[in-house]
Design a protein around this motif. Sequence first.
Motif, PDB file in Angstrom:
ATOM      1  N   HIS A   1      -0.214  13.120  -2.737  1.00  0.00           N
ATOM      2  CA  HIS A   1       0.159  14.020  -1.649  1.00  0.00           C
ATOM      3  C   HIS A   1       1.237  14.993  -2.111  1.00  0.00           C
ATOM      4  CE1 HIS A   1      -2.125  11.510   1.140  1.00  0.00           C
ATOM      5  NE2 HIS A   1      -1.527  10.458   0.607  1.00  0.00           N
ATOM      6  N   ASP A   2       1.199  16.194  -1.578  1.00  0.00           N
ATOM      7  CA  ASP A   2       2.138  17.240  -1.964  1.00  0.00           C
ATOM      8  C   ASP A   2       3.348  17.223  -1.047  1.00  0.00           C
ATOM      9  OD1 ASP A   2       3.391  19.473  -2.950  1.00  0.00           O
ATOM     10  OD2 ASP A   2       2.036  20.908  -1.992  1.00  0.00           O
ATOM     11  N   GLY A   3       4.486  16.764  -1.578  1.00  0.00           N
ATOM     12  CA  GLY A   3       5.726  16.805  -0.805  1.00  0.00           C
ATOM     13  C   GLY A   3       6.015  15.558  -0.001  1.00  0.00           C
ATOM     14  N   TYR A   4       5.129  14.570  -0.043  1.00  0.00           N
ATOM     15  CA  TYR A   4       5.382  13.313   0.658  1.00  0.00           C
ATOM     16  C   TYR A   4       4.584  12.199  -0.023  1.00  0.00           C
ATOM     17  CZ  TYR A   4       1.041  14.711   3.044  1.00  0.00           C
ATOM     18  OH  TYR A   4      -0.237  15.116   3.323  1.00  0.00           O
ATOM     19  N   ASP A   5       4.878  10.956   0.351  1.00  0.00           N
ATOM     20  CA  ASP A   5       4.297   9.805  -0.340  1.00  0.00           C
ATOM     21  C   ASP A   5       3.017   9.286   0.303  1.00  0.00           C
ATOM     22  OD1 ASP A   5       6.488   9.723  -2.138  1.00  0.00           O
ATOM     23  OD2 ASP A   5       7.666   8.599  -0.668  1.00  0.00           O
ATOM     24  N   ILE A   6       2.927   9.413   1.611  1.00  0.00           N
ATOM     25  CA  ILE A   6       1.821   8.791   2.337  1.00  0.00           C
ATOM     26  C   ILE A   6       1.645   9.503   3.664  1.00  0.00           C
ATOM     27  CG2 ILE A   6       3.298   7.050   3.480  1.00  0.00           C
ATOM     28  CD1 ILE A   6       1.006   5.005   2.991  1.00  0.00           C
ATOM     29  N   CYS A   7       0.415   9.567   4.160  1.00  0.00           N
ATOM     30  CA  CYS A   7       0.167  10.204   5.453  1.00  0.00           C
ATOM     31  C   CYS A   7       0.290   9.169   6.565  1.00  0.00           C
ATOM     32  CB  CYS A   7      -1.207  10.872   5.465  1.00  0.00           C
ATOM     33  SG  CYS A   7      -2.618   9.736   5.343  1.00  0.00           S
ATOM     34  N   ASP A   8       0.186   9.625   7.816  1.00  0.00           N
ATOM     35  CA  ASP A   8       0.398   8.714   8.943  1.00  0.00           C
ATOM     36  C   ASP A   8      -0.879   8.371   9.691  1.00  0.00           C
ATOM     37  OD1 ASP A   8      -0.139  11.126  10.196  1.00  0.00           O
ATOM     38  OD2 ASP A   8       1.514  10.983  11.628  1.00  0.00           O
ATOM     39  N   SER A   9      -2.044   8.661   9.104  1.00  0.00           N
ATOM     40  CA  SER A   9      -3.311   8.489   9.813  1.00  0.00           C
ATOM     41  C   SER A   9      -4.164   7.409   9.162  1.00  0.00           C
ATOM     42  CB  SER A   9      -4.082   9.814   9.815  1.00  0.00           C
ATOM     43  OG  SER A   9      -4.562  10.104   8.503  1.00  0.00           O
ATOM     44  N   THR A  10      -5.377   7.249   9.667  1.00  0.00           N
ATOM     45  CA  THR A  10      -6.304   6.265   9.103  1.00  0.00           C
ATOM     46  C   THR A  10      -6.698   6.600   7.670  1.00  0.00           C
ATOM     47  OG1 THR A  10      -8.171   7.480  10.070  1.00  0.00           O
ATOM     48  CG2 THR A  10      -7.246   5.673  11.363  1.00  0.00           C
ATOM     49  N   ALA A  11      -6.453   7.833   7.239  1.00  0.00           N
ATOM     50  CA  ALA A  11      -6.742   8.174   5.849  1.00  0.00           C
ATOM     51  C   ALA A  11      -5.814   7.433   4.901  1.00  0.00           C
ATOM     52  CB  ALA A  11      -6.610   9.690   5.646  1.00  0.00           C
TER      53      ALA A  11
ATOM     54  N   TYR B   1       0.825  -1.201   0.000  1.00  0.00           N
ATOM     55  CA  TYR B   1       0.000   0.000   0.000  1.00  0.00           C
ATOM     56  C   TYR B   1       0.868   1.263   0.000  1.00  0.00           C
ATOM     57  CZ  TYR B   1      -3.662   3.321   1.038  1.00  0.00           C
ATOM     58  OH  TYR B   1      -4.531   4.388   0.967  1.00  0.00           O
ATOM     59  N   ALA B   2       1.958   1.256   0.767  1.00  0.00           N
ATOM     60  CA  ALA B   2       2.857   2.411   0.790  1.00  0.00           C
ATOM     61  C   ALA B   2       3.461   2.645  -0.589  1.00  0.00           C
ATOM     62  CB  ALA B   2       3.957   2.195   1.824  1.00  0.00           C
ATOM     63  N   TRP B   3       3.863   1.580  -1.255  1.00  0.00           N
ATOM     64  CA  TRP B   3       4.425   1.682  -2.599  1.00  0.00           C
ATOM     65  C   TRP B   3       3.380   2.231  -3.565  1.00  0.00           C
ATOM     66  CZ3 TRP B   3       6.256  -3.196  -5.794  1.00  0.00           C
ATOM     67  CH2 TRP B   3       6.898  -2.767  -6.960  1.00  0.00           C
ATOM     68  N   TRP B   4       2.164   1.698  -3.491  1.00  0.00           N
ATOM     69  CA  TRP B   4       1.073   2.173  -4.350  1.00  0.00           C
ATOM     70  C   TRP B   4       0.817   3.657  -4.118  1.00  0.00           C
ATOM     71  CZ3 TRP B   4      -3.541   4.530  -3.334  1.00  0.00           C
ATOM     72  CH2 TRP B   4      -4.438   4.631  -4.396  1.00  0.00           C
ATOM     73  N   SER B   5       0.788   4.075  -2.860  1.00  0.00           N
ATOM     74  CA  SER B   5       0.532   5.477  -2.528  1.00  0.00           C
ATOM     75  C   SER B   5       1.628   6.383  -3.069  1.00  0.00           C
ATOM     76  CB  SER B   5       0.414   5.645  -1.008  1.00  0.00           C
ATOM     77  OG  SER B   5       0.162   6.983  -0.655  1.00  0.00           O
ATOM     78  N   ALA B   6       2.886   5.931  -2.970  1.00  0.00           N
ATOM     79  CA  ALA B   6       3.999   6.729  -3.489  1.00  0.00           C
ATOM     80  C   ALA B   6       3.882   6.909  -4.998  1.00  0.00           C
ATOM     81  CB  ALA B   6       5.323   6.067  -3.131  1.00  0.00           C
ATOM     82  N   ARG B   7       3.480   5.864  -5.699  1.00  0.00           N
ATOM     83  CA  ARG B   7       3.329   5.949  -7.160  1.00  0.00           C
ATOM     84  C   ARG B   7       2.121   6.792  -7.547  1.00  0.00           C
ATOM     85  NH1 ARG B   7       5.606   1.857 -10.683  1.00  0.00           N
ATOM     86  NH2 ARG B   7       3.629   1.890 -11.816  1.00  0.00           N
ATOM     87  N   ALA B   8       1.081   6.766  -6.723  1.00  0.00           N
ATOM     88  CA  ALA B   8      -0.128   7.527  -7.046  1.00  0.00           C
ATOM     89  C   ALA B   8       0.140   9.032  -7.018  1.00  0.00           C
ATOM     90  CB  ALA B   8      -1.242   7.166  -6.069  1.00  0.00           C
ATOM     91  N   GLY B   9       1.050   9.473  -6.151  1.00  0.00           N
ATOM     92  CA  GLY B   9       1.439  10.881  -6.114  1.00  0.00           C
ATOM     93  C   GLY B   9       0.325  11.832  -5.734  1.00  0.00           C
TER      94      GLY B   9
END
Length: 563
Positions: free
Chosen positions: A114-124, A104-112
């Motif tokens: 977020h502005d300035g980071y790959d993934i957030c740290d919350s339930t979102a 999921y972290a890899w997928w989120s990083a590729r999705a792009g």
Amino acid sequence: MAERRRRALLLAAVVAGLLAGPLPSPAAAATEPVTVAGVLRVSGAPGTLIAVDGRRYRGSIELRPDGRVVNDVPIEDYVEGVAEMPSRWPMAALEAQAVAARTYAWWSARAGTHDGYDICDSTACQVYRGAEVVLDDGQRWAAAVAATAGQALIDDDGSPILARYFSTSGGRTYANQDVFPATGAHDHLVAIDDPYDAASPYHRWEVPFPREVFDEILSRGERLSAVVPVSDIARTGAVDDPSATFVVRGGDGARVEVGAVEFRRFLSSVAVDRFPERYPTRRADGLRPLPSAVPSSRFTVTLTDTEVVLSGRGWGHGVGMGQYGARGRAADGHTAEEILAAYYGGLTAVTADDLPDRVRVGLGATREQVVIGGDRPLEITAGDEVVVERALGPWTATRTGDRWRLVPPDGADRELEVAPTRLVEAMSRQGEVVAVETDLNAHAVLHLEVRDDTGEVVRAEHLGVVEPGRHAARWHYRDDAGGVVAAGSYRVALIGEDAAGGRTGTPVTVQLDTGVLSGPDEGAGPWAPSGGGSGTLVVTAAALLSLLLVGLLLTRTTRRTPS
């Protein structure tokens, strides 16, 4: 004293320049506030723990001009920091969770997205608590992450899948398009029966509302207030249908139709706001409250003369891997590979060549002020410029516009004074340990050093950055190689190291008078003053807080896990 301090630092700088090259920058003393524009980067030597407002992280920390705080961390350290499944759960479930989280972290990083980071740290995104997860008794989780290192779930084209997961299905998962129409259908995210989910305390739940309480809640709704007092509620659609609606009727014949998902969100929000002493209610086993007043949209409603009772199932969005289902399958002997295949359309984990080395994690919302510290000296840079070469203790960063003002801890300009090391007790645990302590007047790096009667160092231990005050440590009579030392005289010192790298400390003598040590695991003969034995360094509870939290108050936040 300030003038003497200045001269001492200057002399140390000259000597350092003669021996090791160019003089350090004035920031090396780390005693003055400084204001910097642009992105600040906080880093340390390998293995350093960096505390951000009391929570510890690996990797490095960025303070961005927009107030965002970002943790740039190796991906395996990131996965270790994901707090989505209790470490005590079966290993097969933990390994499946580790693969899903990494994917999921890899997928989120590729999705792009977020502005300035790959993934957030919350339930979102997925809950991330940094190094706290493993430090807080998460060794089994760390083992699961290590056992699956580099593994992910990928599509035929080699890209990571959207590896959604959640807590409890109630017996059946949803297809992705039914809950997240914006991301459409996915072959690996289809609805399946999930009987192993019965292991969950949220598999079935019931929430009662007194009639007057329910009417009060509905009276807060823009549309639903029209049907107060309520006379009837009927669900239109199966309990597992996320598109189902509820028809709510009032005593005067008024009628309102509301979607099941919207109705659940409204009831949960208003119930907790208006009646926090009542909601959430306890879950079926009574051990803890439900995660929310109404945990999912999969419920039916029964009205009596005195109550409105919601009977429901599950917790979470219901797409992908059910964590409690994974636990149930693992308890039944399923492997991690079988668990992943069951929930993700038959896919199994593979070692992914394109997996990124690092992940950038956005730590919460934007901030106006951040307190930064570390268990080792920290370097703070802005671009190619070193702003603070060796920051010790809690530094406060306050944002004004696009600039950060860095303020060192109180007393940063003091000349470090370390009291002579002293024995605190004839502490032996059947003659196994000696305890020593000292007092410091400023933040410093603290070391334990033991030398034999020839002056050779037999034990050198880094204890971390500590705050001013009293600190203690224990030596278990072992050398750096782990072997039990021979009889003889030893000089034990707690040594403080200041921001300029200068060290000071006075040893105390510990004498082994008689006795022969038989080996690391077989006990030992008598020692003086406290006997001999085996073991490694152990720090007292009070000192441990100082060493690891760098004088910061550890903010213990509630972990969102399916436990």
